[in-house]
Design a protein around this motif. Structure first.
Motif, PDB file in Angstrom:
ATOM      1  N   THR A   7       0.982  -1.129  -0.003  1.00 15.46           N
ATOM      2  CA  THR A   7       0.014   0.054  -0.108  1.00 15.46           C
ATOM      3  C   THR A   7       0.997   1.133   0.009  1.00 15.46           C
ATOM      4  N   THR A  18      -7.427   0.100   3.685  1.00 15.24           N
ATOM      5  CA  THR A  18      -7.103  -0.740   2.438  1.00 15.24           C
ATOM      6  C   THR A  18      -6.430  -1.959   2.712  1.00 15.24           C
ATOM      7  N   VAL A 102      -3.073   4.572  -2.897  1.00 16.52           N
ATOM      8  CA  VAL A 102      -4.268   5.074  -2.300  1.00 16.52           C
ATOM      9  C   VAL A 102      -4.193   6.719  -2.428  1.00 16.52           C
TER      10      VAL A 102
END
Length: 174
Positions: A7, A18, A102
């Protein structure tokens, strides 16, 4: 083939949310340094200990991949070199790599951080507006080629390979 999900994003982007979803979805070990820093050191950086912790978690992630366990590495990884090193190490371990970016706009980021600080202050770190702006200035957003998983160079500039670069970046990485 096992997979490492990395991530990537700024504080308050939703990386850990997430990462939790990915871990559940892929039956993966989730490694999130933020969740270790407060119990171990009581602060986000602790005189360089975050780099030491990340090195140990990266070594653990690679071992888990070799043993057949998917891994979600929730590091943030603001620089392309960090992401390239991890990707190279994962491929060297015989696993696949997936970058999960993200993104977050500044206003949403500020609101999420304020909410996190007010609802779970014992589980988060204070982040000032100056810290947020500084982080944005350092963050190298993944480009389309990186997101598509195009090959990286086998050797970083000035280093014999990405393993040597990673050992310098994360002092406890073995």
């Amino acid at each position: 083939m096992t997979t490492l999900f990395l991530t990537v994003g700024l504080p308050g982007a939703g990386k850990t949310t997430t990462a939790r979803h990915l871990a559940k979805q892929h039956n993966a070990l989730r490694l999130t340094p933020d969740e270790w820093m407060i119990p171990l050191f009581g602060e986000a950086e602790a005189d360089g200990m975050r780099d030491v912790l990340e090195g140990r978690l990266l070594s653990l992630a690679l071992e888990a991949l070799r043993l057949g366990t998917n891994v979600v590495l929730d590091f943030g990884c603001w620089s392309r070199h960090e992401r390239s090193a991890i990707r190279w190490l994962v491929h060297s371990a015989g696993a696949s790599y997936r970058l999960v970016y993200v993104p977050v706009d500044h206003e949403t980021q500020r609101a999420r951080i304020a909410d996190r600080q007010s609802t779970t202050p014992d589980q988060t770190f204070p982040i000032s507006e100056a810290d947020l702006l500084h982080a944005r200035s350092l963050f190298e957003e993944p480009d389309a080629a990186e997101l598509d998983g195009h090959d990286i160079d086998g050797r970083p500039p000035g280093w014999p390979d990405w393993h040597a670069w990673a050992a310098d970046r994360w002092p406890s990485f073995t």
